[in-house]
Design a protein around this motif. Structure first.
Motif, short mmCIF file in Angstrom:
data_model
loop_
_atom_site.label_atom_id
_atom_site.label_comp_id
_atom_site.label_asym_id
_atom_site.label_seq_id
_atom_site.Cartn_x
_atom_site.Cartn_y
_atom_site.Cartn_z
N GLU A 31 -16.69 14.41 56.46
CA GLU A 31 -17.04 15.51 55.56
C GLU A 31 -16.48 15.29 54.17
N GLU A 32 -15.32 14.66 54.07
CA GLU A 32 -14.74 14.38 52.75
C GLU A 32 -15.64 13.43 51.97
N LEU A 43 -19.01 12.95 52.55
CA LEU A 43 -20.31 13.58 52.30
C LEU A 43 -20.25 14.67 51.25
N GLN A 44 -19.17 15.44 51.25
CA GLN A 44 -19.04 16.55 50.31
C GLN A 44 -18.35 16.17 49.01
N ARG A 45 -17.85 14.93 48.93
CA ARG A 45 -17.14 14.44 47.75
C ARG A 45 -15.98 15.37 47.39
N LYS A 46 -15.26 15.77 48.39
CA LYS A 46 -14.10 16.64 48.19
C LYS A 46 -13.00 16.21 49.15
N LYS A 82 -9.21 16.14 50.67
CA LYS A 82 -8.08 17.05 50.83
C LYS A 82 -6.80 16.43 50.26
N GLU A 99 -13.03 16.88 39.88
CA GLU A 99 -12.12 16.94 41.02
C GLU A 99 -10.89 16.07 40.76
#
Length: 236
Positions: free
Chosen positions: A129-130, A132-135, A137, A169
């Motif tokens: 998910e990191e 795919l979402q380019r975010k 943690k 980000e």
């Protein structure tokens, strides 16, 4: 020399890793690599805007001086930066690394970044998910910088350059206090402080003795070199 593309820098870093028996995704122990390459290195205090220097003799002997006032993470980047000058710079003249804007300085920076943070190694530590979402943690950022022993700022730039986070980000993550966040997540802060003052890596003393015995340096110069070692400490 033209500016290296990211792909070219990654190819050079991959070649360097292969030639030195390193996997394409593993962290680089820069001190171990200095010993393996028989590069004499000394950590000494330098001015705030000077990170290090490297030079190569006509016989191929190599030397580095690293600023012990820099953080440990910054020192690792400096050493990787100097590897580029020693092995890939077309005209490896002695120079002080101080964040210059020349083409070769930029090339050395890119090389250091991809050498210390190989794309395969970084991706392996990211969640699906990191990516795919380019975010990413903060906990993941800390794990990566601790695993690869790099500074926060360098890691965030690398994550941006490989398309994992946006520039916005990167800036947001950069504003988070580094030492405090490391402590909050249970990591020691040694990566983020100055270190290694007085450390010498390599057979510096042996080389000095040989030069003295061959009559290539005076007794006074030889004693001065020995004092430099005794004032510091040999890193074993």
């Amino acid at each position: 020399m033209r500016r290296l593309t990211m792909q070219q820098a990654e190819m050079l870093a991959s070649k360097f890793r292969t030639e030195n028996g390193l996997g394409q995704a593993e962290p680089v122990s820069v001190k171990t690599l200095l010993r393996k390459l028989q590069i004499t290195a000394m950590y000494r205090p330098l001015s705030a805007d000077s990170y290090g220097i490297s030079c190569k003799s006509k016989t191929g002997k190599m030397f580095m001086l690293i600023n012990s006032n820099s953080t440990r993470g910054r020192q690792h980047f400096t050493i990787a930066h100097e590897f580029y000058h020693l092995y890939f710079d077309e005209n490896p003249t002695p120079h002080m690394c101080c964040g210059g804007a020349s083409v070769e300085e930029k090339n050395a920076d890119i090389f250091a970044s991809v050498l210390l943070l190989p794309k395969e190694g970084v991706y392996a530590m990211l969640g699906k998910e990191e990516i795919l979402q380019r975010k990413v943690k903060l906990a993941t950022v800390l794990r990566i910088e601790q695993m690869f022993q790099v500074s926060r700022s360098m890691l965030l730039i690398r994550l941006r350059d490989i398309g994992v986070i946006s520039e916005n980000e990167r800036q947001a993550m950069q504003s988070i206090p580094v030492k405090e966040s490391a402590l909050e997540y249970g990591y020691d802060r040694s990566l983020y402080v100055s270190a290694n003052e007085g450390v010498t890596i390599g057979d510096f003393g042996e080389k000095a003795r040989i030069l003295f015995e061959e009559g290539r340096i005076s007794e006074g110069h030889y004693l001065e070199l020995l004092k430099m070692i005794s004032d510091g400490r040999e890193d074993n």
